[in-house]
Write an enzyme that holds these catalytic residues in place. Sequence first.
Site, PDB file in Angstrom:
ATOM      1  N   GLY A 254       8.165 -30.208 -12.063  1.00  0.00           N
ATOM      2  CA  GLY A 254       7.219 -29.581 -12.974  1.00  0.00           C
ATOM      3  C   GLY A 254       7.889 -29.233 -14.279  1.00  0.00           C
ATOM      4  O   GLY A 254       8.734 -29.982 -14.771  1.00  0.00           O
TER       5      GLY A 254
ATOM      6  N   TRP B 273      12.964 -28.162  -4.124  1.00  0.00           N
ATOM      7  CA  TRP B 273      13.114 -28.604  -5.508  1.00  0.00           C
ATOM      8  C   TRP B 273      11.732 -28.842  -6.095  1.00  0.00           C
ATOM      9  O   TRP B 273      10.945 -29.618  -5.558  1.00  0.00           O
ATOM     10  CB  TRP B 273      13.954 -29.876  -5.573  1.00  0.00           C
ATOM     11  CG  TRP B 273      14.203 -30.328  -6.980  1.00  0.00           C
ATOM     12  CD1 TRP B 273      13.475 -31.221  -7.704  1.00  0.00           C
ATOM     13  CD2 TRP B 273      15.254 -29.883  -7.837  1.00  0.00           C
ATOM     14  NE1 TRP B 273      14.007 -31.367  -8.965  1.00  0.00           N
ATOM     15  CE2 TRP B 273      15.102 -30.559  -9.072  1.00  0.00           C
ATOM     16  CE3 TRP B 273      16.315 -28.980  -7.687  1.00  0.00           C
ATOM     17  CZ2 TRP B 273      15.973 -30.366 -10.139  1.00  0.00           C
ATOM     18  CZ3 TRP B 273      17.181 -28.793  -8.752  1.00  0.00           C
ATOM     19  CH2 TRP B 273      17.013 -29.476  -9.956  1.00  0.00           C
TER      20      TRP B 273
ATOM     21  N   PHE C 287      17.051 -26.987  -4.513  1.00  0.00           N
ATOM     22  CA  PHE C 287      17.605 -26.015  -5.464  1.00  0.00           C
ATOM     23  C   PHE C 287      18.474 -25.048  -4.681  1.00  0.00           C
ATOM     24  O   PHE C 287      18.024 -24.455  -3.688  1.00  0.00           O
ATOM     25  CB  PHE C 287      16.481 -25.256  -6.166  1.00  0.00           C
ATOM     26  CG  PHE C 287      16.965 -24.173  -7.094  1.00  0.00           C
ATOM     27  CD1 PHE C 287      17.451 -24.474  -8.355  1.00  0.00           C
ATOM     28  CD2 PHE C 287      16.939 -22.842  -6.693  1.00  0.00           C
ATOM     29  CE1 PHE C 287      17.902 -23.480  -9.208  1.00  0.00           C
ATOM     30  CE2 PHE C 287      17.387 -21.836  -7.534  1.00  0.00           C
ATOM     31  CZ  PHE C 287      17.866 -22.157  -8.798  1.00  0.00           C
TER      32      PHE C 287
ATOM     33  N   ASP D 267      13.028  -9.319 -15.155  1.00  0.00           N
ATOM     34  CA  ASP D 267      13.347 -10.264 -16.233  1.00  0.00           C
ATOM     35  C   ASP D 267      12.278 -11.360 -16.277  1.00  0.00           C
ATOM     36  O   ASP D 267      12.524 -12.505 -15.911  1.00  0.00           O
ATOM     37  CB  ASP D 267      14.725 -10.885 -16.018  1.00  0.00           C
ATOM     38  CG  ASP D 267      15.177 -11.722 -17.214  1.00  0.00           C
ATOM     39  OD1 ASP D 267      14.452 -11.739 -18.235  1.00  0.00           O
ATOM     40  OD2 ASP D 267      16.245 -12.357 -17.127  1.00  0.00           O
TER      41      ASP D 267
END
EC number: 2.7.1.15
Length: 264
Positions: free
Chosen positions: A73, A70, A32, A159
Amino acid sequence: MDLGDNELTLTPIPGKSGKAYMGSYPDGKRIFVKMNTSPILPGLAREQIAPQLLWSRRLADGRDMCAQEWLTGKILTPYDMNRKQIVNILTRLHRSRPLMTQLSRLGYAMETPVDLLQSWQETAPDALRKNHFISEVMADLRQTIPGFREDHATIVHGDVRHSNWIETDSGLIYLVDWDSVRLTDRMFDVAHMLCHYISEHQWKEWLTYYGYKYNQTVLSKLYWYGQLSYLSQISKYYMNQDLENVNREIHGLRHFRDKYGKRR
């Protein structure tokens, strides 16, 4: 998007503001990749709050690129958000002195409730700031500023919506997307959790498990920060042109004010 570096190829991930990518290598390995993300990622990984940081580097155009493992899930749904694991992660985050110290050294300023309102006012789109209902909410918030002690300020994610939580196939839960991190009252995160995901009859249990006393002072602060969390989400969804979720958050804010406004 091909960087020509170790044959790493980047594929944009939809819905991440153009800054997140799936990186892939010829051997099938995936990572990622995020551009210009928070420099506290290594500390978050050490606290087992965020996924492991693999490497970071500065690109020729001046952008910073970070790679994380990465995860296989799923993204949590609103129905998953009452798990004790999530409370434990937030508690670990909010009580982390090393992370707070690191943010301070990076130049993050402590934000009071007044600062938070001012920040929203300065960054929200004109259409929202001129909206009659939202102007009414802002006026109420300015009139009911909660108490704030700088020595009680913590690092907050900023957030904690369900789409920023990932559960791996092995059952680990991580909090991702740290673009909104700040130093302020921990109720900033807590109120979002409670007013968006936790039934009112579970508030006492949730707050007590987290470490709060369950009293009128806490509930008044929850009401104030809960409204701010709705405003924050409305603004973010609006800037992403996600009008369906803008309307959903506005409806949620109206319901929240109608239900709890007379209990302050």
